[in-house]
Design a protein around this motif. Sequence first.
Motif, PDB file in Angstrom:
ATOM      1  N   ALA A 149      88.383  39.669 -50.734  1.00  0.00           N
ATOM      2  CA  ALA A 149      87.941  39.688 -49.339  1.00  0.00           C
ATOM      3  C   ALA A 149      86.467  39.317 -49.238  1.00  0.00           C
ATOM      4  O   ALA A 149      86.077  38.495 -48.400  1.00  0.00           O
ATOM      5  N   TYR A 150      85.645  39.875 -50.098  1.00  0.00           N
ATOM      6  CA  TYR A 150      84.210  39.606 -50.039  1.00  0.00           C
ATOM      7  C   TYR A 150      83.917  38.145 -50.394  1.00  0.00           C
ATOM      8  O   TYR A 150      83.098  37.496 -49.752  1.00  0.00           O
ATOM      9  N   ALA A 151      84.582  37.628 -51.411  1.00  0.00           N
ATOM     10  CA  ALA A 151      84.359  36.236 -51.811  1.00  0.00           C
ATOM     11  C   ALA A 151      84.788  35.264 -50.711  1.00  0.00           C
ATOM     12  O   ALA A 151      84.085  34.289 -50.430  1.00  0.00           O
ATOM     13  N   VAL A 152      85.902  35.531 -50.073  1.00  0.00           N
ATOM     14  CA  VAL A 152      86.374  34.666 -48.990  1.00  0.00           C
ATOM     15  C   VAL A 152      85.418  34.756 -47.804  1.00  0.00           C
ATOM     16  O   VAL A 152      85.031  33.731 -47.228  1.00  0.00           O
ATOM     17  N   TRP A 153      85.018  35.951 -47.428  1.00  0.00           N
ATOM     18  CA  TRP A 153      84.097  36.165 -46.304  1.00  0.00           C
ATOM     19  C   TRP A 153      82.778  35.428 -46.544  1.00  0.00           C
ATOM     20  O   TRP A 153      82.289  34.706 -45.681  1.00  0.00           O
ATOM     21  N   THR A 154      82.228  35.592 -47.731  1.00  0.00           N
ATOM     22  CA  THR A 154      80.977  34.943 -48.074  1.00  0.00           C
ATOM     23  C   THR A 154      81.134  33.436 -48.133  1.00  0.00           C
ATOM     24  O   THR A 154      80.275  32.694 -47.648  1.00  0.00           O
ATOM     25  N   GLY A 155      82.235  32.975 -48.711  1.00  0.00           N
ATOM     26  CA  GLY A 155      82.473  31.541 -48.822  1.00  0.00           C
ATOM     27  C   GLY A 155      82.584  30.864 -47.469  1.00  0.00           C
ATOM     28  O   GLY A 155      82.008  29.792 -47.243  1.00  0.00           O
ATOM     29  N   VAL A 196      91.617  38.306 -39.454  1.00  0.00           N
ATOM     30  CA  VAL A 196      90.384  39.051 -39.166  1.00  0.00           C
ATOM     31  C   VAL A 196      89.290  38.666 -40.163  1.00  0.00           C
ATOM     32  O   VAL A 196      88.127  38.491 -39.792  1.00  0.00           O
ATOM     33  N   LEU A 197      89.661  38.497 -41.423  1.00  0.00           N
ATOM     34  CA  LEU A 197      88.688  38.121 -42.447  1.00  0.00           C
ATOM     35  C   LEU A 197      88.100  36.737 -42.168  1.00  0.00           C
ATOM     36  O   LEU A 197      86.884  36.540 -42.270  1.00  0.00           O
ATOM     37  N   VAL A 198      88.934  35.791 -41.778  1.00  0.00           N
ATOM     38  CA  VAL A 198      88.450  34.440 -41.477  1.00  0.00           C
ATOM     39  C   VAL A 198      87.515  34.464 -40.265  1.00  0.00           C
ATOM     40  O   VAL A 198      86.436  33.857 -40.281  1.00  0.00           O
ATOM     41  N   VAL A 199      87.907  35.175 -39.221  1.00  0.00           N
ATOM     42  CA  VAL A 199      87.047  35.279 -38.032  1.00  0.00           C
ATOM     43  C   VAL A 199      85.731  35.964 -38.399  1.00  0.00           C
ATOM     44  O   VAL A 199      84.654  35.538 -37.959  1.00  0.00           O
ATOM     45  N   SER A 200      85.791  36.973 -39.244  1.00  0.00           N
ATOM     46  CA  SER A 200      84.572  37.670 -39.678  1.00  0.00           C
ATOM     47  C   SER A 200      83.665  36.745 -40.477  1.00  0.00           C
ATOM     48  O   SER A 200      82.438  36.802 -40.332  1.00  0.00           O
ATOM     49  N   GLY A 201      84.251  35.899 -41.299  1.00  0.00           N
ATOM     50  CA  GLY A 201      83.465  34.910 -42.037  1.00  0.00           C
ATOM     51  C   GLY A 201      82.798  33.915 -41.105  1.00  0.00           C
ATOM     52  O   GLY A 201      81.648  33.512 -41.321  1.00  0.00           O
ATOM     53  N   MET A 202      83.506  33.533 -40.053  1.00  0.00           N
ATOM     54  CA  MET A 202      82.920  32.632 -39.059  1.00  0.00           C
ATOM     55  C   MET A 202      81.764  33.316 -38.329  1.00  0.00           C
ATOM     56  O   MET A 202      80.737  32.695 -38.051  1.00  0.00           O
ATOM     57  N   MET A 203      81.941  34.592 -38.053  1.00  0.00           N
ATOM     58  CA  MET A 203      80.876  35.352 -37.399  1.00  0.00           C
ATOM     59  C   MET A 203      79.657  35.484 -38.315  1.00  0.00           C
ATOM     60  O   MET A 203      78.517  35.548 -37.834  1.00  0.00           O
ATOM     61  N   GLU A 204      79.890  35.498 -39.615  1.00  0.00           N
ATOM     62  CA  GLU A 204      78.766  35.557 -40.561  1.00  0.00           C
ATOM     63  C   GLU A 204      77.880  34.326 -40.395  1.00  0.00           C
ATOM     64  O   GLU A 204      76.646  34.425 -40.425  1.00  0.00           O
TER      65      GLU A 204
END
Length: 104
Positions: free
Chosen positions: A58-64, A5-13
Amino acid sequence: MAWFVLVVSGMMEAVWAVALARSEGFHRVVPSVLFVVFLAGSLGGLAWAMTSLPTGTAYAVWTGIGATLTAVWSMASGAERATTARVGLLVLLVGCVVGLKAVA
């Protein structure tokens, strides 16, 4: 499941960041709608992932993920120049994101 979910959310970012740039200050309807939809999905996924992952990680991975994909898209579309330095720094950023997953 939280990592997925975190990876997909990062892609959505990355999608909402590009849509925001293309909305021309929210004057174009389709990019503005895409921005709102993907922003909500991205933040919702991040919030859900944070219920079981450490907040900082989580935040660092999402942003990255979002920053890397946005930069890659900008270079691929010709909006930004792809230089050796930029590509190298993005590789380092991806390495840091993978490293955070490895130690979490």
